[in-house]
Design a protein around this motif. Structure first.
Motif, PDB file in Angstrom:
ATOM      1  N   LEU A 154      71.119  48.696  19.877  1.00 37.93           N
ATOM      2  CA  LEU A 154      69.824  48.851  20.526  1.00 37.93           C
ATOM      3  C   LEU A 154      70.036  49.492  21.885  1.00 37.93           C
ATOM      4  O   LEU A 154      70.690  48.918  22.759  1.00 37.93           O
ATOM      5  CB  LEU A 154      69.139  47.490  20.657  1.00 37.93           C
ATOM      6  CG  LEU A 154      69.041  46.674  19.358  1.00 37.93           C
ATOM      7  CD1 LEU A 154      68.474  45.293  19.638  1.00 37.93           C
ATOM      8  CD2 LEU A 154      68.225  47.396  18.315  1.00 37.93           C
ATOM      9  N   GLN A 155      69.502  50.676  22.067  1.00 38.49           N
ATOM     10  CA  GLN A 155      69.634  51.435  23.311  1.00 38.49           C
ATOM     11  C   GLN A 155      68.477  51.070  24.235  1.00 38.49           C
ATOM     12  O   GLN A 155      67.322  51.333  23.924  1.00 38.49           O
ATOM     13  CB  GLN A 155      69.599  52.933  23.024  1.00 38.49           C
ATOM     14  CG  GLN A 155      69.664  53.809  24.258  1.00 38.49           C
ATOM     15  CD  GLN A 155      71.045  53.815  24.885  1.00 38.49           C
ATOM     16  OE1 GLN A 155      72.021  54.079  24.210  1.00 38.49           O
ATOM     17  NE2 GLN A 155      71.111  53.522  26.161  1.00 38.49           N
ATOM     18  N   LEU A 156      68.793  50.419  25.367  1.00 38.39           N
ATOM     19  CA  LEU A 156      67.756  50.056  26.322  1.00 38.39           C
ATOM     20  C   LEU A 156      67.334  51.302  27.093  1.00 38.39           C
ATOM     21  O   LEU A 156      68.173  52.072  27.564  1.00 38.39           O
ATOM     22  CB  LEU A 156      68.269  48.981  27.288  1.00 38.39           C
ATOM     23  CG  LEU A 156      68.256  47.546  26.747  1.00 38.39           C
ATOM     24  CD1 LEU A 156      69.161  47.363  25.565  1.00 38.39           C
ATOM     25  CD2 LEU A 156      68.575  46.578  27.837  1.00 38.39           C
ATOM     26  N   ILE A 193      59.393  42.487  29.137  1.00 39.91           N
ATOM     27  CA  ILE A 193      59.778  43.239  27.947  1.00 39.91           C
ATOM     28  C   ILE A 193      60.489  44.520  28.361  1.00 39.91           C
ATOM     29  O   ILE A 193      60.051  45.229  29.263  1.00 39.91           O
ATOM     30  CB  ILE A 193      58.543  43.566  27.088  1.00 39.91           C
ATOM     31  CG1 ILE A 193      57.927  42.269  26.558  1.00 39.91           C
ATOM     32  CG2 ILE A 193      58.911  44.495  25.939  1.00 39.91           C
ATOM     33  CD1 ILE A 193      56.629  42.448  25.812  1.00 39.91           C
ATOM     34  N   VAL A 194      61.600  44.795  27.700  1.00 34.72           N
ATOM     35  CA  VAL A 194      62.393  45.997  27.951  1.00 34.72           C
ATOM     36  C   VAL A 194      62.199  46.937  26.760  1.00 34.72           C
ATOM     37  O   VAL A 194      62.386  46.531  25.608  1.00 34.72           O
ATOM     38  CB  VAL A 194      63.892  45.659  28.116  1.00 34.72           C
ATOM     39  CG1 VAL A 194      64.708  46.924  28.303  1.00 34.72           C
ATOM     40  CG2 VAL A 194      64.102  44.694  29.264  1.00 34.72           C
ATOM     41  N   GLU A 195      61.828  48.167  27.044  1.00 36.07           N
ATOM     42  CA  GLU A 195      61.671  49.161  25.981  1.00 36.07           C
ATOM     43  C   GLU A 195      63.054  49.551  25.476  1.00 36.07           C
ATOM     44  O   GLU A 195      64.012  49.632  26.233  1.00 36.07           O
ATOM     45  CB  GLU A 195      60.942  50.395  26.506  1.00 36.07           C
ATOM     46  CG  GLU A 195      59.512  50.117  26.952  1.00 36.07           C
ATOM     47  CD  GLU A 195      58.602  49.678  25.814  1.00 36.07           C
ATOM     48  OE1 GLU A 195      58.754  50.210  24.686  1.00 36.07           O
ATOM     49  OE2 GLU A 195      57.755  48.800  26.044  1.00 36.07           O
ATOM     50  N   PHE A 196      63.154  49.800  24.169  1.00 36.70           N
ATOM     51  CA  PHE A 196      64.435  50.180  23.578  1.00 36.70           C
ATOM     52  C   PHE A 196      64.179  51.032  22.351  1.00 36.70           C
ATOM     53  O   PHE A 196      63.056  51.125  21.853  1.00 36.70           O
ATOM     54  CB  PHE A 196      65.258  48.938  23.213  1.00 36.70           C
ATOM     55  CG  PHE A 196      64.703  48.174  22.036  1.00 36.70           C
ATOM     56  CD1 PHE A 196      65.182  48.417  20.752  1.00 36.70           C
ATOM     57  CD2 PHE A 196      63.716  47.226  22.209  1.00 36.70           C
ATOM     58  CE1 PHE A 196      64.668  47.728  19.671  1.00 36.70           C
ATOM     59  CE2 PHE A 196      63.192  46.531  21.141  1.00 36.70           C
ATOM     60  CZ  PHE A 196      63.664  46.774  19.858  1.00 36.70           C
ATOM     61  N   GLN A 197      65.239  51.668  21.925  1.00 37.73           N
ATOM     62  CA  GLN A 197      65.201  52.370  20.647  1.00 37.73           C
ATOM     63  C   GLN A 197      66.467  52.027  19.890  1.00 37.73           C
ATOM     64  O   GLN A 197      67.489  51.697  20.490  1.00 37.73           O
ATOM     65  CB  GLN A 197      65.079  53.879  20.841  1.00 37.73           C
ATOM     66  CG  GLN A 197      66.264  54.526  21.523  1.00 37.73           C
ATOM     67  CD  GLN A 197      66.014  55.984  21.844  1.00 37.73           C
ATOM     68  OE1 GLN A 197      64.877  56.432  21.905  1.00 37.73           O
ATOM     69  NE2 GLN A 197      67.079  56.731  22.049  1.00 37.73           N
ATOM     70  N   GLU A 198      66.365  52.084  18.579  1.00 36.30           N
ATOM     71  CA  GLU A 198      67.538  51.758  17.772  1.00 36.30           C
ATOM     72  C   GLU A 198      68.449  52.967  17.733  1.00 36.30           C
ATOM     73  O   GLU A 198      68.020  54.088  17.467  1.00 36.30           O
ATOM     74  CB  GLU A 198      67.125  51.342  16.368  1.00 36.30           C
ATOM     75  CG  GLU A 198      68.245  50.705  15.610  1.00 36.30           C
ATOM     76  CD  GLU A 198      67.770  49.859  14.439  1.00 36.30           C
ATOM     77  OE1 GLU A 198      68.635  49.514  13.620  1.00 36.30           O
ATOM     78  OE2 GLU A 198      66.575  49.548  14.354  1.00 36.30           O
ATOM     79  N   GLY A 199      69.718  52.726  18.038  1.00 36.93           N
ATOM     80  CA  GLY A 199      70.700  53.799  18.053  1.00 36.93           C
ATOM     81  C   GLY A 199      71.439  53.902  16.738  1.00 36.93           C
ATOM     82  O   GLY A 199      71.164  53.171  15.780  1.00 36.93           O
ATOM     83  N   ASP A 200      72.387  54.803  16.693  1.00 35.54           N
ATOM     84  CA  ASP A 200      73.215  54.973  15.497  1.00 35.54           C
ATOM     85  C   ASP A 200      74.142  53.784  15.361  1.00 35.54           C
ATOM     86  O   ASP A 200      74.685  53.282  16.353  1.00 35.54           O
ATOM     87  CB  ASP A 200      74.046  56.256  15.607  1.00 35.54           C
ATOM     88  CG  ASP A 200      73.166  57.495  15.601  1.00 35.54           C
ATOM     89  OD1 ASP A 200      72.102  57.454  14.953  1.00 35.54           O
ATOM     90  OD2 ASP A 200      73.533  58.486  16.247  1.00 35.54           O
ATOM     91  N   PRO A 201      74.356  53.317  14.132  1.00 32.26           N
ATOM     92  CA  PRO A 201      75.303  52.201  13.953  1.00 32.26           C
ATOM     93  C   PRO A 201      76.705  52.639  14.316  1.00 32.26           C
ATOM     94  O   PRO A 201      77.022  53.838  14.244  1.00 32.26           O
ATOM     95  CB  PRO A 201      75.194  51.869  12.454  1.00 32.26           C
ATOM     96  CG  PRO A 201      74.606  53.077  11.825  1.00 32.26           C
ATOM     97  CD  PRO A 201      73.796  53.778  12.876  1.00 32.26           C
ATOM     98  N   PRO A 202      77.552  51.715  14.725  1.00 34.01           N
ATOM     99  CA  PRO A 202      78.925  52.086  15.078  1.00 34.01           C
ATOM    100  C   PRO A 202      79.656  52.660  13.878  1.00 34.01           C
ATOM    101  O   PRO A 202      79.440  52.230  12.743  1.00 34.01           O
ATOM    102  CB  PRO A 202      79.558  50.789  15.558  1.00 34.01           C
ATOM    103  CG  PRO A 202      78.666  49.705  15.088  1.00 34.01           C
ATOM    104  CD  PRO A 202      77.322  50.288  14.833  1.00 34.01           C
ATOM    105  N   ALA A 203      80.476  53.646  14.138  1.00 35.09           N
ATOM    106  CA  ALA A 203      81.228  54.289  13.061  1.00 35.09           C
ATOM    107  C   ALA A 203      82.283  53.336  12.533  1.00 35.09           C
ATOM    108  O   ALA A 203      82.955  52.648  13.300  1.00 35.09           O
ATOM    109  CB  ALA A 203      81.879  55.574  13.565  1.00 35.09           C
ATOM    110  N   LEU A 204      82.409  53.299  11.220  1.00 39.81           N
ATOM    111  CA  LEU A 204      83.425  52.456  10.603  1.00 39.81           C
ATOM    112  C   LEU A 204      84.719  53.265  10.495  1.00 39.81           C
ATOM    113  O   LEU A 204      84.687  54.476  10.231  1.00 39.81           O
ATOM    114  CB  LEU A 204      82.975  52.021   9.212  1.00 39.81           C
ATOM    115  CG  LEU A 204      81.720  51.146   9.185  1.00 39.81           C
ATOM    116  CD1 LEU A 204      81.297  50.891   7.735  1.00 39.81           C
ATOM    117  CD2 LEU A 204      81.974  49.834   9.887  1.00 39.81           C
TER     118      LEU A 204
END
Length: 134
Positions: free
Chosen positions: A84-86, A118-129
Motif C-alpha cells: 500500500l503506497q501512502l 484517514i491517509v490516502e493510499f493506492q495499492e502498489g505492485d506486489p513484491p517480486a518473487l
C-alpha cells in the motif's frame, strides 16, 4: 427455546396424535401461549438496557480488523501480501518511519489511519518473487 421445551413439545405432539405439518402447527399454536405463561419472566427494568451508538461513531470502522504497521522508507506499508503506497498529503508529504493503522473493513475494503486521520493510499505492485528453476 429448545432447552426450555426440552422434549415436552415432542410429548405434546404425540399426545395430540399430530401426524401432519398442519396438525403439528395447530398443537404448537396452543402450546406456545401455555409455555410462555409458565416460563416467561417480567423484566425488572422495562426500559432498554443498552446505550445508543453515537452518530459520530462509524460502525464500518469499529467493526474491522486492525493492523499496526510501520511505514517503510519508500512510504509504503505491507498488509497481507499487498503493498500500500501512502500518498503525500497537504500537511505531511511522507509517513516514513511512523506507525499507521491499517483497517480491513467487513466488506473487504482497506483504510489507513495515522493519529485518527484517514491517509490516502493506492495499492502498489506486489513484491517480486525470487525466480528459481533449472
Amino acid at each position: 427455546m429448545a432447552s426450555t421445551f426440552q422434549d415436552r413439545l415432542v410429548t405434546e405432539l404425540r399426545l395430540a396424535d399430530a401426524a401432519t405439518m398442519d396438525q403439528a402447527n395447530a398443537v404448537l399454536q396452543e402450546f406456545l401461549p401455555r409455555c410462555n405463561a409458565r416460563f416467561s419472566v417480567t423484566a425488572e427494568q422495562p426500559e432498554a438496557a443498552y446505550r445508543r451508538v453515537p452518530d459520530v461513531l462509524s460502525r464500518t470502522e469499529t467493526v474491522s480488523i486492525r493492523h499496526t504497521r510501520k511505514v517503510a522508507r519508500d512510504n509504503t506499508v505491507h498488509n497481507q501480501w499487498r503493498v500500500l503506497q501512502l500518498l503525500p498529503g497537504a500537511e505531511r508529504p511522507s509517513y516514513t518511519g511512523l506507525q499507521v493503522e491499517v483497517l480491513e473493513r467487513a466488506d473487504g475494503e482497506l483504510m489507513i489511519k495515522y493519529q485518527g486521520e484517514i491517509v490516502e493510499f493506492q495499492e502498489g505492485d506486489p513484491p517480486a518473487l525470487p525466480i528459481t528453476g533449472t
